[in-house]
Design an enzyme around this catalytic site. Structure first.
Site, PDB file in Angstrom:
ATOM      1  N   ARG A  51       0.825  -1.219   0.000  1.00  0.00           N
ATOM      2  CA  ARG A  51       0.000   0.000   0.000  1.00  0.00           C
ATOM      3  C   ARG A  51       0.853   1.261   0.000  1.00  0.00           C
ATOM      4  NH1 ARG A  51      -3.504   3.177   3.870  1.00  0.00           N
ATOM      5  NH2 ARG A  51      -5.435   3.654   2.730  1.00  0.00           N
ATOM      6  N   ILE A  77      -7.248   7.708  -1.220  1.00  0.00           N
ATOM      7  CA  ILE A  77      -7.049   6.265  -1.196  1.00  0.00           C
ATOM      8  C   ILE A  77      -7.858   5.751  -0.009  1.00  0.00           C
ATOM      9  CG2 ILE A  77      -4.859   6.583   0.063  1.00  0.00           C
ATOM     10  CD1 ILE A  77      -3.926   3.898  -1.056  1.00  0.00           C
ATOM     11  N   SER A  78      -8.738   4.807  -0.265  1.00  0.00           N
ATOM     12  CA  SER A  78      -9.698   4.384   0.757  1.00  0.00           C
ATOM     13  C   SER A  78      -9.026   3.667   1.923  1.00  0.00           C
ATOM     14  CB  SER A  78     -10.759   3.465   0.141  1.00  0.00           C
ATOM     15  OG  SER A  78     -11.543   4.148  -0.793  1.00  0.00           O
ATOM     16  N   GLN A  79      -9.708   3.711   3.053  1.00  0.00           N
ATOM     17  CA  GLN A  79      -9.318   2.969   4.252  1.00  0.00           C
ATOM     18  C   GLN A  79      -9.156   1.479   3.910  1.00  0.00           C
ATOM     19  OE1 GLN A  79     -12.615   3.062   6.897  1.00  0.00           O
ATOM     20  NE2 GLN A  79     -11.575   2.031   8.595  1.00  0.00           N
ATOM     21  N   PRO A  80      -8.099   0.820   4.384  1.00  0.00           N
ATOM     22  CA  PRO A  80      -7.885  -0.594   4.047  1.00  0.00           C
ATOM     23  C   PRO A  80      -9.095  -1.480   4.314  1.00  0.00           C
ATOM     24  CG  PRO A  80      -5.932   0.292   5.090  1.00  0.00           C
ATOM     25  CD  PRO A  80      -6.981   1.368   5.179  1.00  0.00           C
TER      26      PRO A  80
END
Length: 230
Positions: A51, A77-80
């Site tokens: 990431r 970038i989205s939360q994992p």
């Protein structure tokens, strides 16, 4: 001699791990497994995909935190966990062809690429498409195909798709995307015009779309090439 050989082997194995190896392991254990992500293939993809390659340099130290992070063009970038959750509900097979609307950083596409045959990803902003494509090439993700365009329209030339994932929020489900979904296929999409949207899972069965609300979420809006919200 055996002891010396064993010690050398351990050192060599350790050196093959990048600086963020343990951060990824911690992310998988605490952020994903502890919150119900239990698909082993999905977890393996999160262990594999770096990431930190997809975040801006100023946010490198936050690459594996439980948060979305800003990228260029006012996007994120989205939360994992959200990336993992959306991926898991699609229940992908290795033979699947997947359409992604909103390439963004490229991280979601990279995760998908570990789980299916091919990923076709569309990005409105050319600069984001360029940077994500460069990362895919660097990491040898050769089953990801990129395109600059209006994601609302999908990618009809490559349809039908076994799965569609949308990482930006329109006010409604675009009908054109449901027509590009293969029989038996699934689509996951955040829907709503306000600050909080509903993550919706759709599945095509016997030519009809079945819809299920699954989770409140927060995504950037889906835009057209004039910057107007859908």
């Amino acid at each position: 001699m055996l002891l010396i050989f064993a010690m050398i082997t351990v050192v060599e194995c350790s050196s093959q791990k990048d600086a963020f190896f343990y951060d990824r392991e911690k992310m998988v254990e605490l952020q994903l497994k502890n919150r119900g992500i239990n698909n082993e293939s999905v977890l393996a993809a999160f262990r594999q995909v770096p990431r930190h390659e997809f975040v801006l340099p100023d946010y490198l130290k936050y690459a594996y935190t439980d948060n979305p992070l800003p990228i260029n063009e006012g996007q994120t970038i989205s939360q994992p966990y959200i990336v993992a959750f959306m991926t898991q509900v699609l229940d992908l097979r290795k033979s699947d062809r997947v359409l992604e609307i909103g390439t963004g950083s490229g991280y979601q596409a990279a995760i998908l690429s570990q789980l299916c045959d091919s990923v076709f990803t569309i990005e409105l902003f050319e600069s984001l498409n360029t940077s994500a494509t460069a990362i895919f090439r660097k990491l040898n993700y050769n089953n990801i195909y990129t395109k600059v365009g209006d994601g609302y329209l999908g990618w009809p030339e490559k349809a039908p798709f076994d799965a569609i994932i949308v990482t930006c929020s329109p006010s409604h489900v675009p009908e054109v995307l449901t027509t590009q979904l293969a029989e038996g296929g699934k689509m996951v999409i955040p829907v709503g015009g306000g600050g909080i949207q509903e993550l919706v899972l759709l599945q095509k069965k016997n030519g009809k779309i079945r819809k299920k609300d699954i989770l409140p979420v927060r995504f950037v809006p889906m835009l057209n090439d004039s910057g107007k919200k859908y």
